[in-house]
Each structure stands twice: as structure tokens, then as C-alpha cells.
Design a protein around this motif. Structure first.
Motif, PDB file in Angstrom:
ATOM      1  N   ASP A 152      -0.963   8.648  11.703  1.00 45.28           N
ATOM      2  CA  ASP A 152      -0.532   7.779  12.793  1.00 45.28           C
ATOM      3  C   ASP A 152      -0.394   6.344  12.276  1.00 45.28           C
ATOM      4  O   ASP A 152      -1.405   5.723  11.903  1.00 45.28           O
ATOM      5  N   PRO A 153       0.817   5.800  12.235  1.00 44.86           N
ATOM      6  CA  PRO A 153       0.986   4.442  11.698  1.00 44.86           C
ATOM      7  C   PRO A 153       0.314   3.360  12.538  1.00 44.86           C
ATOM      8  O   PRO A 153       0.079   2.252  12.052  1.00 44.86           O
ATOM      9  N   ARG A 154      -0.012   3.688  13.791  1.00 41.08           N
ATOM     10  CA  ARG A 154      -0.664   2.698  14.648  1.00 41.08           C
ATOM     11  C   ARG A 154      -2.084   2.393  14.182  1.00 41.08           C
ATOM     12  O   ARG A 154      -2.675   1.381  14.599  1.00 41.08           O
ATOM     13  N   LEU A 155      -2.625   3.242  13.320  1.00 36.76           N
ATOM     14  CA  LEU A 155      -3.981   3.035  12.819  1.00 36.76           C
ATOM     15  C   LEU A 155      -4.026   2.074  11.634  1.00 36.76           C
ATOM     16  O   LEU A 155      -5.120   1.698  11.190  1.00 36.76           O
ATOM     17  N   PHE A 156      -2.857   1.681  11.127  1.00 43.48           N
ATOM     18  CA  PHE A 156      -2.820   0.905   9.892  1.00 43.48           C
ATOM     19  C   PHE A 156      -1.992  -0.362  10.054  1.00 43.48           C
ATOM     20  O   PHE A 156      -1.109  -0.457  10.910  1.00 43.48           O
ATOM     21  N   GLU A 157      -2.287  -1.325   9.181  1.00 46.67           N
ATOM     22  CA  GLU A 157      -1.528  -2.561   9.107  1.00 46.67           C
ATOM     23  C   GLU A 157      -0.426  -2.415   8.056  1.00 46.67           C
ATOM     24  O   GLU A 157      -0.459  -1.516   7.221  1.00 46.67           O
ATOM     25  N   TYR A 158       0.546  -3.323   8.100  1.00 41.83           N
ATOM     26  CA  TYR A 158       1.553  -3.367   7.055  1.00 41.83           C
ATOM     27  C   TYR A 158       0.931  -3.940   5.780  1.00 41.83           C
ATOM     28  O   TYR A 158       0.174  -4.908   5.842  1.00 41.83           O
ATOM     29  N   GLN A 159       1.247  -3.350   4.654  1.00 44.60           N
ATOM     30  CA  GLN A 159       0.692  -3.822   3.388  1.00 44.60           C
ATOM     31  C   GLN A 159       1.363  -5.133   2.972  1.00 44.60           C
ATOM     32  O   GLN A 159       2.571  -5.311   3.142  1.00 44.60           O
ATOM     33  N   GLN A 160       0.557  -6.016   2.407  1.00 47.43           N
ATOM     34  CA  GLN A 160       1.075  -7.296   1.960  1.00 47.43           C
ATOM     35  C   GLN A 160       1.972  -7.111   0.736  1.00 47.43           C
ATOM     36  O   GLN A 160       1.703  -6.268  -0.126  1.00 47.43           O
ATOM     37  N   ILE A 207      -7.873  11.286  -0.408  1.00 47.36           N
ATOM     38  CA  ILE A 207      -9.034  10.583  -0.945  1.00 47.36           C
ATOM     39  C   ILE A 207      -9.378   9.439   0.012  1.00 47.36           C
ATOM     40  O   ILE A 207      -8.702   8.397   0.006  1.00 47.36           O
ATOM     41  N   PRO A 208     -10.408   9.609   0.864  1.00 46.37           N
ATOM     42  CA  PRO A 208     -10.735   8.553   1.836  1.00 46.37           C
ATOM     43  C   PRO A 208     -11.115   7.251   1.130  1.00 46.37           C
ATOM     44  O   PRO A 208     -11.806   7.254   0.103  1.00 46.37           O
ATOM     45  N   ARG A 209     -10.655   6.160   1.689  1.00 44.19           N
ATOM     46  CA  ARG A 209     -11.002   4.837   1.188  1.00 44.19           C
ATOM     47  C   ARG A 209     -11.966   4.171   2.153  1.00 44.19           C
ATOM     48  O   ARG A 209     -11.784   4.240   3.370  1.00 44.19           O
ATOM     49  N   GLY A 210     -12.952   3.493   1.604  1.00 41.22           N
ATOM     50  CA  GLY A 210     -13.894   2.775   2.449  1.00 41.22           C
ATOM     51  C   GLY A 210     -14.534   3.703   3.472  1.00 41.22           C
ATOM     52  O   GLY A 210     -15.089   4.752   3.140  1.00 41.22           O
ATOM     53  N   ASN A 211     -14.449   3.330   4.748  1.00 39.58           N
ATOM     54  CA  ASN A 211     -15.036   4.135   5.828  1.00 39.58           C
ATOM     55  C   ASN A 211     -13.987   4.950   6.578  1.00 39.58           C
ATOM     56  O   ASN A 211     -14.176   5.288   7.752  1.00 39.58           O
ATOM     57  N   GLN A 212     -12.868   5.268   5.940  1.00 41.80           N
ATOM     58  CA  GLN A 212     -11.795   6.015   6.612  1.00 41.80           C
ATOM     59  C   GLN A 212     -12.277   7.365   7.129  1.00 41.80           C
ATOM     60  O   GLN A 212     -11.902   7.780   8.227  1.00 41.80           O
ATOM     61  N   SER A 267      -5.630  -1.469   0.675  1.00 45.08           N
ATOM     62  CA  SER A 267      -6.988  -1.492   1.221  1.00 45.08           C
ATOM     63  C   SER A 267      -7.123  -0.375   2.249  1.00 45.08           C
ATOM     64  O   SER A 267      -6.125   0.227   2.649  1.00 45.08           O
ATOM     65  N   PRO A 268      -8.353  -0.089   2.713  1.00 54.40           N
ATOM     66  CA  PRO A 268      -8.526   0.960   3.732  1.00 54.40           C
ATOM     67  C   PRO A 268      -7.770   0.679   5.022  1.00 54.40           C
ATOM     68  O   PRO A 268      -7.491   1.603   5.785  1.00 54.40           O
ATOM     69  N   GLU A 269      -7.437  -0.580   5.266  1.00 57.23           N
ATOM     70  CA  GLU A 269      -6.745  -0.940   6.502  1.00 57.23           C
ATOM     71  C   GLU A 269      -5.235  -0.702   6.431  1.00 57.23           C
ATOM     72  O   GLU A 269      -4.568  -0.670   7.472  1.00 57.23           O
ATOM     73  N   ASP A 270      -4.676  -0.560   5.235  1.00 59.34           N
ATOM     74  CA  ASP A 270      -3.218  -0.429   5.131  1.00 59.34           C
ATOM     75  C   ASP A 270      -2.742   0.694   4.209  1.00 59.34           C
ATOM     76  O   ASP A 270      -1.541   0.863   4.020  1.00 59.34           O
ATOM     77  N   THR A 271      -3.657   1.479   3.645  1.00 62.40           N
ATOM     78  CA  THR A 271      -3.264   2.470   2.642  1.00 62.40           C
ATOM     79  C   THR A 271      -3.981   3.796   2.856  1.00 62.40           C
ATOM     80  O   THR A 271      -5.178   3.827   3.165  1.00 62.40           O
ATOM     81  N   VAL A 272      -3.229   4.887   2.711  1.00 58.34           N
ATOM     82  CA  VAL A 272      -3.793   6.238   2.665  1.00 58.34           C
ATOM     83  C   VAL A 272      -3.546   6.769   1.254  1.00 58.34           C
ATOM     84  O   VAL A 272      -2.415   6.774   0.776  1.00 58.34           O
ATOM     85  N   GLU A 273      -4.598   7.218   0.610  1.00 57.07           N
ATOM     86  CA  GLU A 273      -4.499   7.639  -0.789  1.00 57.07           C
ATOM     87  C   GLU A 273      -4.610   9.159  -0.911  1.00 57.07           C
ATOM     88  O   GLU A 273      -5.457   9.789  -0.261  1.00 57.07           O
ATOM     89  N   PHE A 274      -3.743   9.724  -1.734  1.00 59.74           N
ATOM     90  CA  PHE A 274      -3.801  11.147  -2.068  1.00 59.74           C
ATOM     91  C   PHE A 274      -3.903  11.305  -3.575  1.00 59.74           C
ATOM     92  O   PHE A 274      -3.483  10.427  -4.342  1.00 59.74           O
TER      93      PHE A 274
END
Length: 235
Positions: free
Chosen positions: A116-124, A174-179, A131-138
């Protein structure tokens, strides 16, 4: 208004060698003595949306009672302005497959991601790691080996080798931070598990890290969520 004028304004005629009356009429000055200026109350009264089918990963709907130009405006907004998550950065640690690095990265970028893109910010801009706020890592790490238990007369690669095909189901979040605490286990994954990424043979290996970010179709087609658009009318 006479009947013929009404037909010209509201219906398309299919003739032997041509189609006529296809011009838009939803603007003022198109026909003398007729007020076609746009009016919100008139638009709201005529316009409706009929949902044909809705599922977790798609929605099909009809827009009825709207001029083609307005329907096309909605289409262009959905194509270009609706945000989604897609693979933006591919860090290739090892790739000994027959697919070149840049081709592999392009194929991975077009894989639809269920997030869901509403859960994330646009990356700088300029931030490669995120960061955990703007990136999902696989992570995608897979190696093809011979199957020691394969029948002696086997010719099918599926029997001869292990991991001879790389699928989207092999991509691991691969969860980042507290994702993981926020969104739960296995919260993000490819929309479909059976998209073929590559084919391997014994000794070949793919090891890549994938960063998904939020974007819109105006920046790249991989972010566009629209699959199909058709225009129908009374003939």
C-alpha cells in the motif's frame, strides 16, 4: 432542438466507409443556440460509476453519462498520477545467469509489488539506500544445482536440476527497522508468485538486493496501475 440535431450531438453513426458524429459536444459554442457549457449539477445528475468487478488486486468499472474527453482525463490521471510501489534500485551482488545485469534489473523493475503506497513517503532524490519510511526491501538469492535423485533417462530440466527457474515467489521481504512490527509478517510481496524472472543451469546463481519505492506513472511506466481502458458508445 429537432430530432436530427439531437442524434448528431448524442449518437455515432456507422456508415459503409466512415464513422461520423464522433466529435465531442461537451463544450460551449459547438452548436448555435445550444448551451453546452459545463455545469456541475448537470454533470452530477448524468454521471455514474458502475463497478463491474472488484478484488484485492484490481477493480473494473464503467463510467456512464460522461463525455469521452472527461473519461479520457480520468484515464490519464489514473495512468500518470496514482502512486504505487515498484522496484527502483537493484543491487546485483552476483549474477552468473545468461541474462545481462541491466536486462535483469529491468525485468525485476516491472514486477508488480503488493504494498500500500499510502503507508510510505516519497524517497528523497539522490538517496540510494532509503529508510523504513520510504523503502521496501527484498532479497533474491538462488542457485541452480543438479538433482542427484533425477531418473537416468530424464530429459526435463525440472527433473534434472533444482532451482532451474527463478520465480517471483523466490523474492523474500527483508523488514527494515520496525516494519514487521507495524505491518506484520509477510506484509509485502509480489502480486503474483508465478512470474518467471530467469532460467538457470547448474552452477549459475542470482544474488540481488531490491529496493522498492513509491512513485507515479508520470515518472516511469512501472508505477502505472492501469491495465486496460476501452471506450464504448451507442451506435
Amino acid at each position: 432542438m429537432d430530432k436530427r440535431m439531437e442524434e448528431i450531438r448524442t449518437k455515432i453513426e456507422l456508415k459503409e466507409h466512415s464513422i461520423v458524429n464522433v466529435n465531442s459536444t461537451d463544450f460551449p459554442g459547438g452548436y448555435t443556440g445550444i448551451d453546452d457549457s459545463w455545469n456541475l449539477d448537470k454533470f452530477a445528475k448524468k454521471f455514474r460509476i458502475d463497478v463491474v468487478d472488484i478484488k484485492d488486486d484490481r477493480i473494473e468499472f464503467d463510467m456512464v453519462g460522461v463525455d469521452a474527453s472527461v473519461a479520457n482525463a480520468f484515464r490519464r490521471i489514473l495512468l500518470a498520477e496514482l502512486p504505487t510501489m515498484a522496484i527502483e534500485k537493484v543491487f546485483i551482488l552476483n549474477n552468473t545467469s545468461l541474462i545481462q545485469d541491466e536486462v535483469l534489473a529491468h525485468r525485476l523493475g516491472l514486477i508488480p509489488i503488493k504494498a500500500d503506497p499510502r503507508l510510505f513517503e516519497y524517497q528523497q532524490e539522490g538517496d540510494d539506500e532509503g529508510s523504513p519510511e520510504d523503502t521496501v526491501e527484498f532479497n533474491l538469492k538462488i542457485k541452480c544445482t543438479r538433482n542427484p535423485n533425477a531418473p537416468k533417462d530424464a530429459t526435463d530440466p525440472e527433473e534434472l536440476y533444482r532451482n532451474c527457474k527463478v520465480w517471483t515467489k523466490d523474492m523474500k521481504w527483508i523488514p527494515r527497522g520496525n516494519q514487521e512490527d507495524l505491518y506484520g509478517q509477510n506484509a509485502f510481496k509480489p502480486v503474483n508468485d508465478d512470474i518467471l524472472i530467469a532460467k538457470l543451469r547448474p552452477g549459475q546463481e542470482i544474488d540481488v538486493k531490491l529496493n522498492c519505492v513509491k512513485g507515479i506513472g508520470k515518472d516511469h511506466a512501472k508505477f502505472s496501475p492501469v491495465g486496460n481502458y476501452t471506450l464504448t458508445c451507442i451506435i
